[in-house]
Design an enzyme around this catalytic site. Structure first.
Site, PDB file in Angstrom:
ATOM      1  N   GLU A 116      71.771   0.764 -45.907  1.00 41.50           N
ATOM      2  CA  GLU A 116      70.585   0.406 -46.694  1.00 41.50           C
ATOM      3  C   GLU A 116      69.705  -0.505 -45.858  1.00 41.50           C
ATOM      4  OE1 GLU A 116      71.538  -1.137 -50.574  1.00 41.50           O
ATOM      5  OE2 GLU A 116      72.072   0.831 -51.330  1.00 41.50           O
ATOM      6  N   HIS A 232      61.713  -5.103 -57.062  1.00 37.14           N
ATOM      7  CA  HIS A 232      62.146  -3.862 -56.409  1.00 37.14           C
ATOM      8  C   HIS A 232      60.895  -3.032 -56.156  1.00 37.14           C
ATOM      9  CE1 HIS A 232      64.205  -0.153 -55.463  1.00 37.14           C
ATOM     10  NE2 HIS A 232      65.359  -0.801 -55.484  1.00 37.14           N
ATOM     11  N   ARG A 372      67.379 -11.606 -51.927  1.00 32.50           N
ATOM     12  CA  ARG A 372      68.732 -11.030 -51.892  1.00 32.50           C
ATOM     13  C   ARG A 372      68.767  -9.757 -51.053  1.00 32.50           C
ATOM     14  NH1 ARG A 372      71.040  -6.929 -54.662  1.00 32.50           N
ATOM     15  NH2 ARG A 372      69.209  -6.750 -55.994  1.00 32.50           N
TER      16      ARG A 372
HETATM   17  C1  SIN Z   1      68.865  -0.056 -55.327  1.00 34.07           C
HETATM   18  O1  SIN Z   1      69.701   0.812 -55.512  1.00 34.07           O
HETATM   19  O2  SIN Z   1      67.790   0.163 -54.776  1.00 34.07           O
HETATM   20  C2  SIN Z   1      69.131  -1.419 -55.803  1.00 34.07           C
HETATM   21  C3  SIN Z   1      70.276  -2.008 -55.110  1.00 34.07           C
HETATM   22  C4  SIN Z   1      70.239  -3.485 -55.217  1.00 34.07           C
HETATM   23  O3  SIN Z   1      69.332  -4.038 -55.808  1.00 34.07           O
HETATM   24  O4  SIN Z   1      71.134  -4.121 -54.665  1.00 34.07           O
END
Ligand code: SIN
Length: 508
Positions: A116, A232, A372
């Protein structure tokens, strides 16, 4: 005269991953879990799509995970908390697997690990593509339901913390099935989740709106870093409240952000393009939308026909709104997703008030700093939830009789909706002094009209700390102070909302 009961073990307010992990860890002591909704509904943990980050492969190490966590945290992570998280992380993931969480596995039984954004290694353990939170919570709920030490009360919420004359927390005033009851206990663990419901656009359950922070602050506990709210970048913009998430893993798979003209715009904002830090991507999308160009996540090539089995939750949300992500770009918008701030705790979840602990998103352990790292939140809930449960296990009933306490007020729905609009407008992705001052005035008026509701207290703490932090760092971006200043955490109490003691972890 209110009913009063005495419970010989911790009372845990909230039933997400942190709360239920704490309840299991408190054994052989009894634990009482208060959940406002039926288990598995109403908590952000069950909605998590990403997974759990941990150094689970031979190519990885806790120190590398720690370095990425600290880099994401923009100078404000507590290194001791990060070291604990990353060294205890692999065992926490394995413990959940032992409970029955069905993590994706390789043929040899090892975890399938995904990459990620902002992680140097592939280290995110997932379940069925985007189903980690729901599957992990199903396993943990089965475990707490089978645990003889754990008592669960649904339709139960805390209306105020009970304190004795010294300020020690000695229980909660709870509302259970509509009736108020005083529960006297040796410890209270707040595990109420984040603040998403304080904003008009959120990826979290709407009823998660800062109650833990508000209750802790009203009791006089120290609150850390309330201004750091994570947005997000890619909530799905289909007019739903809360907004469904288009997981970051889609960009990890190669999905591209485009505006309505089809232009891939991320290169204009950051060399890492779609894999830039989450706050950078959120601001880029905000800017494209503010300029009228719109923002869409195009996964038609990267995922395409594999959507239904690789990202079933995203697929279902899109199809439900008439968008087929196999062949159409997904309309996206930034949305509140996570709160880095919360009740300040030590490494075992203890707050500044004796008898009160906090774990999960409503706590601020210092692990996340100003921003975070993706997939560190379920991990934090598991690691620090267990630590808080063990710390509470050893507390005996102490303190004096509780002082009588009235329930905190609730905000009427119209006031709550006004608050959500004002928070999104003025304490959102981009902030400035004028907007934040306007927001504080709105909150002051709501407070004068409706009293100190915990949700309102949480919003006040966010707004005032955001106004006081005259710099941009991590999730907090000030258009009028775009540069970073000194890396100092915020510590405040409700009684003194001017930021207090400054803590710096590293010479920069
Ligand atoms: C996501 O799946 O994009 C969120 C994961 C996260 O916020 O840790």
């Amino acid at each position: 005269m209110l009913d009063r009961i005495t419970f010989d073990g911790p009372v845990i307010v909230g039933a997400g991953l942190a709360g239920l992990t704490a309840a299991l860890a408190a054994a052989p002591r009894k634990a009482l879990v208060l959940s406002p909704t039926p288990l598995a509904t109403g908590c952000s943990s069950a909605w998590a799509q990403g997974g759990m980050a941990a150094a689970l492969s031979d190519e990885d190490a806790p120190a590398l995970h720690a370095a990425d966590t600290i880099a994401a945290g923009a100078g404000l992570c507590d290194p001791a908390a990060v070291e604990l998280l990353t060294t205890e992380g692999p065992a926490a993931v394995r413990a959940l697997a032992m409970l029955g969480a069905p993590f994706d596995r390789q043929a040899d039984g090892g975890f399938v690990l995904s990459l990620e954004a902002a992680h140097a290694k592939a280290r995110v353990a997932r379940v069925g593509g985007d189903g980690a939170g729901a599957a992990i919570m199903a396993a943990v709920i089965a475990a707490v339901r089978a645990a003889p030490t754990v008592e669960i009360r649904e339709n139960a919420r805390a209306r105020r913390l009970l304190q004795d004359a010294t300020g020690r927390v000695v229980g909660v005033l709870a509302e259970i099935d509509g009736a108020l009851v005083e529960i006297v206990a040796p410890a209270v663990i707040l595990a109420t989740g984040g603040v998403g419901g304080l904003y008009a656009v959120t990826t979290t359950p709407a009823q998660v709106r800062g109650e833990g922070v508000g209750l802790a602050a009203l009791a006089g506990a120290e609150i850390a870093d309330p201004e750091f709210v994570q947005f997000h970048p890619t909530a799905i913009d289909i007019g739903r409240d809360p907004a469904p998430l288009a997981t970051e893993a889609l960009r990890g798979e190669g999905a591209i952000l485009r505006n309505k003209d089809g232009r891939a715009f991320m290169a204009d904002y950051h060399p890492a393009k779609e894999l830039a830090p989450r706050d950078v991507v959120a601001r880029a999308i905000h800017a494209e939308r503010a300029a009228g160009r719109g923002a869409f996540l195009d996964a038609t090539t990267a995922v395409g026909a594999h959507f239904p089995h690789e990202f079933p939750a995203v697929f279902a949300a899109c199809m439900g709104a008439g968008v087929d992500p196999r062949v159409q770009p997904i309309p996206v918008t930034p949305a509140v997703h996570y709160h880095m701030g919360g009740a300040a705790t030590d490494l075992d979840g203890r707050t500044s008030l004796p008898g009160l602990l906090a774990a999960g998103e409503c706590a601020s352990t210092g692990v996340h700093g100003a921003n975070r790292l993706a997939s560190n939140s379920l991990l934090e809930a598991a690691v620090f939830g267990a630590r808080a449960g063990r710390a509470a296990r050893d507390l005996a009933i102490g303190g004096e009789s509780p002082l009588s306490a009235a329930p905190t007020p609730d905000l009427p729905d119209a006031a709550l909706q006004a608050l959500r609009q004002a928070m999104s407008r003025d304490a959102g992705v981009i902030r400035d002094a004028e907007g934040l001052a306007r927001l504080v005035a709105v909150l002051d008026a709501l407070e004068a009209a409706h009293g100190l509701a915990p949700t309102l207290v949480a919003a006040q703490l966010i707004a005032r700390a955001a106004l006081a932090r005259q710099e941009s760092r991590g999730g907090h971006f000030r258009a009028d102070f775009p540069a970073m200043a000194l890396p100092e955490r915020t510590f405040v109490t409700l009684q003194d909302q001017e930021p207090g003691r400054a803590v710096r972890y590293a010479a920069e």
